[in-house]
Design an enzyme around this catalytic site. Structure first.
Site, short mmCIF file in Angstrom:
data_model
loop_
_atom_site.label_atom_id
_atom_site.label_comp_id
_atom_site.label_asym_id
_atom_site.label_seq_id
_atom_site.Cartn_x
_atom_site.Cartn_y
_atom_site.Cartn_z
N PHE A 26 60.32 9.58 -9.84
CA PHE A 26 60.30 8.82 -11.07
C PHE A 26 59.31 7.93 -11.31
CE2 PHE A 26 61.84 6.00 -14.39
CZ PHE A 26 62.39 6.61 -15.62
N GLU A 89 64.48 -2.74 -21.34
CA GLU A 89 65.29 -3.54 -22.05
C GLU A 89 66.79 -3.64 -21.78
OE1 GLU A 89 64.14 -2.71 -26.21
OE2 GLU A 89 62.00 -2.78 -25.85
N THR A 90 67.39 -2.99 -20.80
CA THR A 90 68.71 -2.85 -20.65
C THR A 90 69.00 -3.34 -19.23
OG1 THR A 90 68.64 -0.55 -19.58
CG2 THR A 90 68.75 -0.95 -22.10
N HIS A 92 70.10 -1.43 -16.78
CA HIS A 92 69.92 -0.40 -16.05
C HIS A 92 69.12 -0.82 -14.84
CE1 HIS A 92 70.10 3.78 -14.92
NE2 HIS A 92 68.59 3.89 -14.68
#
Length: 169
Positions: A26, A89-90, A92
């Site tokens: 990733f 934005e989260t 996570h």
């Protein structure tokens, strides 16, 4: 104890060491650069390219399991974790950063095996790009130094017999 002198310089001779690298895919542009810098520095420190095992996993959360699997084999003097987590934005980001970091640390402690954690946690892509080469190089240096230190600090069976029985042969 040898090597415990105050201010002793770190041992950065990677000759004879076997190193495992787990790279998250990733943010692959960043993690490939981390790997390239890390691999180049390991070889510069004397680690034979054939003694560097490289595996990839989908993301940072999968890194600890791959590290644990490599550690279970007992074939490496040190391991290196490479990844890149960029804040979104989260929540996570916090979850992935915290859990991957805790997993990497746990594997190292569970197996008494040095693990250089070079999973970047940044606010944005620009920060990740600015850190990718330096962090990859640093990971290689940490892995070699800690492999040498752990080896130096580990009491072997003969030393333990002397300590327990008080007699040297």
């Amino acid at each position: 104890m040898q090597g415990a002198e105050k201010g002793k310089q770190p041992q950065l001779d990677g000759s004879g060491l076997t190193i495992g690298i787990v790279q998250a895919r990733f943010n692959e542009g960043i993690t490939n650069a981390l790997f390239d810098a890390c691999f180049k520095e390991l070889v510069a420190l004397g680690v034979d390219a054939n003694d560097i095992d490289h595996v990839t996993v989908p993301g940072a959360l999968e890194v600890p399991l791959a590290l644990q699997t490599l550690a279970n084999r007992g074939e490496h003097d040190a391991l290196i974790a490479l990844g890149c987590i960029i804040r979104g934005e989260t929540y996570h980001f916090e979850l992935v950063a915290n859990e991957s970091g805790a997993g990497v640390t746990r594997v190292g402690l569970d197996f008494d095996l040095p693990i250089a954690n070079a999973i970047l946690t940044t606010e944005n892509l620009e920060q990740a790009m600015a850190r990718r080469t330096e962090k990859g190089t640093d990971a290689a240096r940490v892995a070699v130094e800690m492999a040498q230190l752990v080896s130096e600090l580990t009491i072997n069976d003969d030393d333990m017999d002397i300590l327990m029985n008080g007699d040297a042969e």
